[in-house]
Structure formats: C-alpha cells, structure tokens
Design a protein around this motif. Sequence first.
Motif, PDB file in Angstrom:
ATOM      1  N   ALA A 289       0.855  -1.185   0.000  1.00 15.03           N
ATOM      2  CA  ALA A 289       0.000   0.000   0.000  1.00 15.03           C
ATOM      3  C   ALA A 289       0.889   1.232   0.000  1.00 15.03           C
ATOM      4  N   SER A 290       0.377   2.291  -0.596  1.00 12.33           N
ATOM      5  CA  SER A 290       0.991   3.613  -0.489  1.00 12.33           C
ATOM      6  C   SER A 290       0.056   4.464   0.346  1.00 12.33           C
ATOM      7  N   ILE A 291       0.636   5.207   1.258  1.00  9.53           N
ATOM      8  CA  ILE A 291      -0.147   6.057   2.146  1.00  9.53           C
ATOM      9  C   ILE A 291       0.355   7.487   1.992  1.00  9.53           C
ATOM     10  N   GLU A 292      -0.578   8.369   1.656  1.00  6.68           N
ATOM     11  CA  GLU A 292      -0.274   9.790   1.475  1.00  6.68           C
ATOM     12  C   GLU A 292      -0.732  10.527   2.734  1.00  6.68           C
ATOM     13  N   ALA A 293       0.227  10.973   3.525  1.00  5.66           N
ATOM     14  CA  ALA A 293      -0.067  11.700   4.754  1.00  5.66           C
ATOM     15  C   ALA A 293      -0.253  13.187   4.444  1.00  5.66           C
TER      16      ALA A 293
ATOM     17  N   VAL B 123       4.579   5.951  10.643  1.00  2.67           N
ATOM     18  CA  VAL B 123       5.653   4.957  10.702  1.00  2.67           C
ATOM     19  C   VAL B 123       5.945   4.572  12.152  1.00  2.67           C
ATOM     20  N   VAL B 124       6.006   5.554  13.042  1.00  2.75           N
ATOM     21  CA  VAL B 124       6.285   5.267  14.458  1.00  2.75           C
ATOM     22  C   VAL B 124       5.168   4.413  15.061  1.00  2.75           C
ATOM     23  N   ALA B 125       3.914   4.776  14.788  1.00  2.00           N
ATOM     24  CA  ALA B 125       2.785   3.988  15.316  1.00  2.00           C
ATOM     25  C   ALA B 125       2.826   2.563  14.774  1.00  2.00           C
ATOM     26  N   ALA B 126       3.091   2.424  13.484  1.00  2.00           N
ATOM     27  CA  ALA B 126       3.160   1.094  12.875  1.00  2.00           C
ATOM     28  C   ALA B 126       4.359   0.312  13.419  1.00  2.00           C
ATOM     29  N   ALA B 127       5.464   0.990  13.673  1.00  2.41           N
ATOM     30  CA  ALA B 127       6.640   0.316  14.225  1.00  2.41           C
ATOM     31  C   ALA B 127       6.340  -0.253  15.605  1.00  2.41           C
ATOM     32  N   ASP B 128       5.604   0.495  16.407  1.00  2.00           N
ATOM     33  CA  ASP B 128       5.223  -0.006  17.731  1.00  2.00           C
ATOM     34  C   ASP B 128       4.363  -1.261  17.606  1.00  2.00           C
ATOM     35  N   GLU B 129       3.390  -1.230  16.702  1.00  2.00           N
ATOM     36  CA  GLU B 129       2.529  -2.402  16.475  1.00  2.00           C
ATOM     37  C   GLU B 129       3.357  -3.584  15.956  1.00  2.00           C
TER      38      GLU B 129
ATOM     39  N   HIS C 248       7.741  -7.422  11.067  1.00  2.00           N
ATOM     40  CA  HIS C 248       8.231  -6.118  10.651  1.00  2.00           C
ATOM     41  C   HIS C 248       8.072  -5.880   9.148  1.00  2.00           C
ATOM     42  N   PRO C 249       7.455  -4.746   8.783  1.00  2.00           N
ATOM     43  CA  PRO C 249       7.224  -4.438   7.368  1.00  2.00           C
ATOM     44  C   PRO C 249       8.454  -3.809   6.720  1.00  2.00           C
ATOM     45  N   ASP C 250       8.457  -3.836   5.404  1.00  2.00           N
ATOM     46  CA  ASP C 250       9.402  -3.023   4.631  1.00  2.00           C
ATOM     47  C   ASP C 250       8.715  -1.685   4.394  1.00  2.00           C
ATOM     48  N   ILE C 251       9.413  -0.590   4.708  1.00  2.00           N
ATOM     49  CA  ILE C 251       8.822   0.745   4.627  1.00  2.00           C
ATOM     50  C   ILE C 251       9.740   1.649   3.821  1.00  2.00           C
ATOM     51  N   ASP C 252       9.134   2.416   2.933  1.00  2.00           N
ATOM     52  CA  ASP C 252       9.848   3.436   2.163  1.00  2.00           C
ATOM     53  C   ASP C 252       9.157   4.769   2.439  1.00  2.00           C
TER      54      ASP C 252
ATOM     55  N   HIS D  32      -4.076  -4.070   8.789  1.00  2.00           N
ATOM     56  CA  HIS D  32      -5.185  -3.402   9.470  1.00  2.00           C
ATOM     57  C   HIS D  32      -4.663  -2.363  10.468  1.00  2.00           C
ATOM     58  N   ARG D  33      -3.624  -2.703  11.190  1.00  2.00           N
ATOM     59  CA  ARG D  33      -3.067  -1.785  12.185  1.00  2.00           C
ATOM     60  C   ARG D  33      -2.405  -0.572  11.523  1.00  2.00           C
ATOM     61  N   ILE D  34      -1.715  -0.794  10.417  1.00  3.56           N
ATOM     62  CA  ILE D  34      -1.112   0.313   9.669  1.00  3.56           C
ATOM     63  C   ILE D  34      -2.206   1.224   9.120  1.00  3.56           C
TER      64      ILE D  34
END
Length: 102
Positions: free
Chosen positions: A29-33, A43-49, A56-60, A87-89
């Motif tokens: 997925a791409s997420i536009e903040a 990213v920080v919230a997802a890292a905690d989850e 652990h996901p791959d994140i760009d 779902h958490r991300i």
Amino acid sequence: MSRLLTDDEVTRQLADLPGWAREGDAIVASIEAPDFPAAVRIVVAAADEAEQMNHHPDIDIRWRTTRWLLSTHDAGGLTQLDIELAHRISAAARAEGAELGG
C-alpha cells in the motif's frame, strides 16, 4: 510459524483492506499523509505495532508518502500476520488523516 494463506483467503481479506493490493507473495500500500511529520508519526505507530507482533514491514518514506510491503518471509508468503499488521497500519494512517492507495 504462521500458516500460509490460500489465494482465496488473501483475496477475501483484502476486500476489507481498502488501498492494499497483492504483489506476488506480498501485500502493498501507499499512504499519502497530510505532511511529513504525519508520515513519520504513521511509521512510528506502525513500528510499535510491528514490534509487539514481532512482524516487521518493509517501509519506504518519500516526503509525505510512505510505501509498505508486508510478507512473512520465514513462511515464504502471506500469513494472517500480514493481514493483521495491514489493518493496524491502516488504522494508524486514518488516525493521521492520511489517504491509502494501492
């Protein structure tokens, strides 16, 4: 180790994950903040989850756009861990007012 999901299971569960799509043995997925700080907060919230799940996901990160790739590498494909983390991300993204795209 988590069980690999069947193609039908993946397809059915992706129907409940707007913005996520399958790419081979992963979901992406791409997420536009709204802005760069919001992207980092996602990213920080997802890292905690991810740390809690030990998955652990791959994140760009590119300015306010983040791209996510989830796969259970030790299982060789997609498991329920990937679906749950997606779902958490997504929830973290919604909390920041971000838009999900495939």
